[in-house]
Design a protein around this motif. Structure first.
Motif: not given
Length: 364
Positions: A189-192, A225-231, A236-238, A240-244
């Protein structure tokens, strides 16, 4: 300096009328307000640069012993708002990390550790987090992006290969230890990747006659560790939901204690205010510890207010998002570094506000 636009000057006719005024501002107004924050920060830093001997809350540290510990030459904590390592008098107590206070919520924003600062990072972690509660670390960067190191890999790969922390030759006070991997799981769910780590460490010596056998301590750590966020950008997309979901997960892991959100907004945003006796700060880092880290911290704080209903009756001349970013930038430079990240805060909060009130309206 540019003047900040009043939130009533530019409204989008496409925004639902139920939204509070600060969430109805159009893109041009928000960009203008971000530029105000940028100019305000530039003026503060220029004033300090032009008058280095004048006492200022924006003072910056100097010296090669400081610069070598920074990952980037232009990102460092303010001299009067930084984490100081507990070292003997006369030794270098510097680490690129800033305490961030938003109401009673406490965070530490820091740069991604370097190979030469890993021991200092764990020293800070043991020093600054609650004695009887696990430390929570949120890592918002990959170790390498676009062919460049963004963060040293400061955690072990397997339970069989602990990370050894050697004594720091710059301090040489006996702090050493190892970091063990207890378990790792991928949270869908959090993609971490959530790692349960354990730090075994030998405290720095305060007395020459300390009993070495009694000086070893342990500290549990939850590392997300969350890697779905570019510097410089936004998820974006999923992602974003995972980050929340990651925000919620990190807050839950930080309990106990349950640090309350202030009953009203704006809260006391004084960085010198006393922390809750039970508060343990979450350690948040990306690469520089300002862009992605600042955006994450702002959302954690603002979403907590939303859940409590504190953003339901915000006066038209108050912008909680702007005020939160401004409060953070008074504690660490460049927090919420890019225009895209600033606009992202409004996008997320607008959708979260609508979703929150749809759910409230659906309750019997």
């Amino acid at each position: 300096m540019a003047t900040r636009s009043a939130s009533t000057q530019s409204l989008s006719s496409e925004m639902p009328s139920a939204l509070p005024q600060f969430l109805r501002q159009d893109r041009s107004t928000l960009i203008h307000n971000f530029n105000y924050l940028e100019n305000d920060q530039r003026d503060r830093l220029s004033e300090q640069h032009d008058n280095p001997e004048q006492e200022s809350e924006w003072a910056r540290l100097t010296g090669n012993d400081i610069a070598i510990r920074n990952r980037y030459i232009n990102v460092e904590p303010f001299a009067n708002n930084r984490i100081k390592l507990a070292v003997a008098e006369g030794y270098n107590d510097y680490i690129n990390a800033s305490p961030i206070a938003l109401g009673p919520r406490r965070y530490i924003a820091t740069q991604g550790p370097k190979s030469t600062s890993t021991s200092q990072f764990y020293r800070m972690l043991a020093q600054e987090t609650g004695r009887d509660t696990p430390a929570v670390v949120v890592m918002l960067t990959q170790t390498h992006e676009a062919g460049r190191e963004k963060c040293f890999k400061y955690f072990p790969d397997t339970p069989e290969t602990p990370l050894e922390l050697q004594p720091d030759p710059e301090i040489n006070d006996g702090f050493e230890g190892k970091v063990e991997l207890i378990s790792v799981e991928e949270d869908a769910t959090s993609r971490c990747a959530m790692r349960h780590l354990k730090l075994h460490y030998k405290s720095a010596k305060a007395e020459e006659d300390q009993n070495d056998d009694e000086d070893w301590k342990e500290k549990e750590i939850y590392h997300l560790l969350f890697v779905g966020w570019p510097d410089f950008s936004v998820p974006e997309g999923e992602n974003r939901n995972a980050m929340l979901k990651l925000i919620t997960k990190s807050a839950e892991l930080n309990k106990p204690p349950n640090v309350p959100t202030p009953a009203e907004f704006p809260p006391a945003l004084d960085p010198a205010s006393e922390p809750s006796a039970t508060a343990s700060p979450r350690i948040i880092h990306c690469s520089a510890g300002v862009g992605r880290s600042g955006t994450f911290i702002a959302l954690d704080f603002l979403l907590a207010h939303l859940e409590r209903g504190n953003l339901d009756s915000v006066p038209d001349d108050v912008d909680p998002i702007f005020d939160t970013v401004n409060a953070m930038r008074r504690q660490r430079m460049m927090m919420v570094q890019s225009e895209a990240q600033f606009l992202f805060l409004y996008d997320v909060m607008r959708l979260a506000w609508l979703e929150h009130h749809r759910a409230a309206d659906a309750e019997p």
